[in-house]
Design an enzyme around this catalytic site. Sequence first.
Site, short mmCIF file in Angstrom:
data_model
loop_
_atom_site.label_atom_id
_atom_site.label_comp_id
_atom_site.label_asym_id
_atom_site.label_seq_id
_atom_site.Cartn_x
_atom_site.Cartn_y
_atom_site.Cartn_z
N HIS A 6 51.24 25.99 63.12
CA HIS A 6 52.50 25.01 62.99
C HIS A 6 53.41 25.07 61.24
O HIS A 6 52.20 24.68 60.83
CB HIS A 6 52.51 24.48 63.33
N ARG A 53 55.76 23.60 59.12
CA ARG A 53 57.25 23.91 59.52
C ARG A 53 57.80 23.77 58.37
O ARG A 53 57.67 24.54 57.34
CB ARG A 53 56.58 22.04 59.44
N GLU A 75 54.07 26.15 77.20
CA GLU A 75 52.86 24.84 77.14
C GLU A 75 53.52 23.88 77.06
O GLU A 75 54.31 23.16 77.15
CB GLU A 75 52.08 25.43 75.06
N ASP A 121 46.28 23.22 61.53
CA ASP A 121 46.44 22.63 60.70
C ASP A 121 45.96 20.83 59.22
O ASP A 121 46.72 20.87 58.81
CB ASP A 121 48.19 22.01 61.46
N HIS A 122 45.36 20.63 59.95
CA HIS A 122 44.81 19.07 59.93
C HIS A 122 43.89 19.73 58.60
O HIS A 122 43.94 19.19 57.61
CB HIS A 122 43.77 18.05 60.61
N ARG A 176 55.06 21.16 54.96
CA ARG A 176 53.77 20.63 54.52
C ARG A 176 52.42 20.31 54.76
O ARG A 176 51.32 19.78 54.12
CB ARG A 176 54.16 18.80 55.71
N HIS A 177 51.83 21.31 55.37
CA HIS A 177 50.39 21.76 55.42
C HIS A 177 50.51 23.12 55.54
O HIS A 177 50.18 23.84 54.46
CB HIS A 177 49.91 21.05 57.29
N ASN A 230 44.23 24.29 66.92
CA ASN A 230 44.75 23.85 65.56
C ASN A 230 44.34 23.65 64.27
O ASN A 230 43.86 22.38 64.32
CB ASN A 230 46.12 23.14 66.31
N THR A 243 54.23 14.29 64.07
CA THR A 243 54.18 15.22 65.05
C THR A 243 54.83 15.75 65.69
O THR A 243 56.24 14.88 66.26
CB THR A 243 52.52 15.41 65.03
N THR A 244 55.17 16.67 66.33
CA THR A 244 55.85 17.55 67.35
C THR A 244 55.96 16.12 68.43
O THR A 244 55.03 15.50 69.45
CB THR A 244 55.49 18.71 68.22
N ARG A 295 46.20 17.81 47.66
CA ARG A 295 45.91 17.48 46.36
C ARG A 295 46.69 18.82 45.87
O ARG A 295 46.08 19.25 44.70
CB ARG A 295 44.54 18.07 46.32
N GLU A 321 52.97 28.35 65.91
CA GLU A 321 53.68 27.52 66.46
C GLU A 321 55.27 27.47 65.27
O GLU A 321 54.50 27.29 64.26
CB GLU A 321 53.75 26.09 66.51
N HIS A 332 47.93 18.68 72.87
CA HIS A 332 49.20 18.03 72.49
C HIS A 332 48.37 16.29 72.91
O HIS A 332 48.36 15.63 73.88
CB HIS A 332 50.66 17.19 72.89
N GLY A 333 47.87 15.95 72.00
CA GLY A 333 46.89 14.40 72.21
C GLY A 333 45.24 14.61 73.27
O GLY A 333 45.29 13.79 73.44
N GLY A 370 44.33 19.89 68.40
CA GLY A 370 44.34 19.75 66.64
C GLY A 370 43.30 18.49 66.13
O GLY A 370 42.49 18.57 66.03
N HIS A 371 44.09 17.40 66.69
CA HIS A 371 43.39 15.97 65.89
C HIS A 371 42.06 15.81 66.17
O HIS A 371 40.78 15.23 65.77
CB HIS A 371 44.52 14.98 66.71
N1 PXP Z 1 50.83 22.09 71.06
C1 PXP Z 1 51.58 22.15 70.28
C2 PXP Z 1 53.08 22.51 70.19
C3 PXP Z 1 51.72 21.07 69.40
O1 PXP Z 1 52.94 21.15 68.18
C4 PXP Z 1 50.36 20.62 68.68
C5 PXP Z 1 50.51 19.23 67.36
O2 PXP Z 1 50.40 20.06 66.14
C6 PXP Z 1 49.40 20.55 69.75
C7 PXP Z 1 49.60 21.52 70.67
C8 PXP Z 1 48.28 20.36 68.93
O3 PXP Z 1 48.25 18.57 69.23
P1 PXP Z 1 46.97 17.61 68.99
O4 PXP Z 1 46.70 17.21 67.31
O5 PXP Z 1 48.19 16.08 69.60
O6 PXP Z 1 45.63 18.33 69.42
#
Ligand code: PXP
Length: 236
Positions: free
Chosen positions: A43, A45, A151, A9-10, A49-50, A7, A100-101, A18, A70, A190-191, A212-213
């Site tokens: 994603h 949104r 998922e 997005d970050h 925002r990103h 992911n 975040t979601t 910026r 997403e 997620h996480g 992602g994160h």
């Molecule tokens: N899956 C979904 C559906 C998400 O919304 C996200 C966060 O955007 C992720 C996976 C990735 O989560 P993380 O950034 O915590 O790894």
Amino acid sequence: MVELGINIDHVATIRQARKTYEPDPVWAAAFAELGGADCITIHLREDRRHIIDRDVRMLSDSVNIKLNLEMATAPDIVDLACDTTPDQVTLVPEKREEVTTEGGLDVITHYESIKPVVSRLQDAGIRVALFLDPDPSQIEAAAKMRVQAVELHTGQYALHKGEEQMRCLAQLATAGKLIVESGMNLHAGHGLNYQNVLPVAQLDSMLELNIGHSIVARAVFVGLRQAVSEMKDLIS
Ligand code: PXP
């Protein structure tokens, strides 16, 4: 083999801080692919925002591995998805104020509004996954909707430690079994990070993890290609 979706997005979040042109998520996708990613996840949104519409269009043209978009069911975003046809859409709930979601979709309550979106995306040739909590009744509703994948939201598993984390893992395992027995593919995300990913990657029939994160955080210090490669080695 468990597929790794990155992911990115970050990377777009840093750019939007910026409102400039760098760092470009299109570059991030290329480095993630070099590191061994099987899938690029973005994603879009509602507040942009990103990731922005331009990213969806450019990544649709340039990503040669799987592209997973997403999104919530906002009409303009559904239009963009049908126009750019990513390989897969993962439908997620969205609240403007969330960082975040925060949870899975409620496909039981919103069945009538989600079902036509699923059909429209599938008619455009896009595979559809639903982001769900490990709740059997939600999974049954997803199967009734005839989506290709679920998922599983691993957020609660990631938040907890020790016994409570093992309880969350058992819930994920039960839900995963139901997903596969209902004829759908099993994804999770997620996480997830370098410390907690293994038990989830080892769940029976796990096909795709979206992370992602933790990977982008590690990439700040070791570079995105290496951060992806270390995660790919872990889950393989
Ligand atoms: N899956 C979904 C559906 C998400 O919304 C996200 C966060 O955007 C992720 C996976 C990735 O989560 P993380 O950034 O915590 O790894």
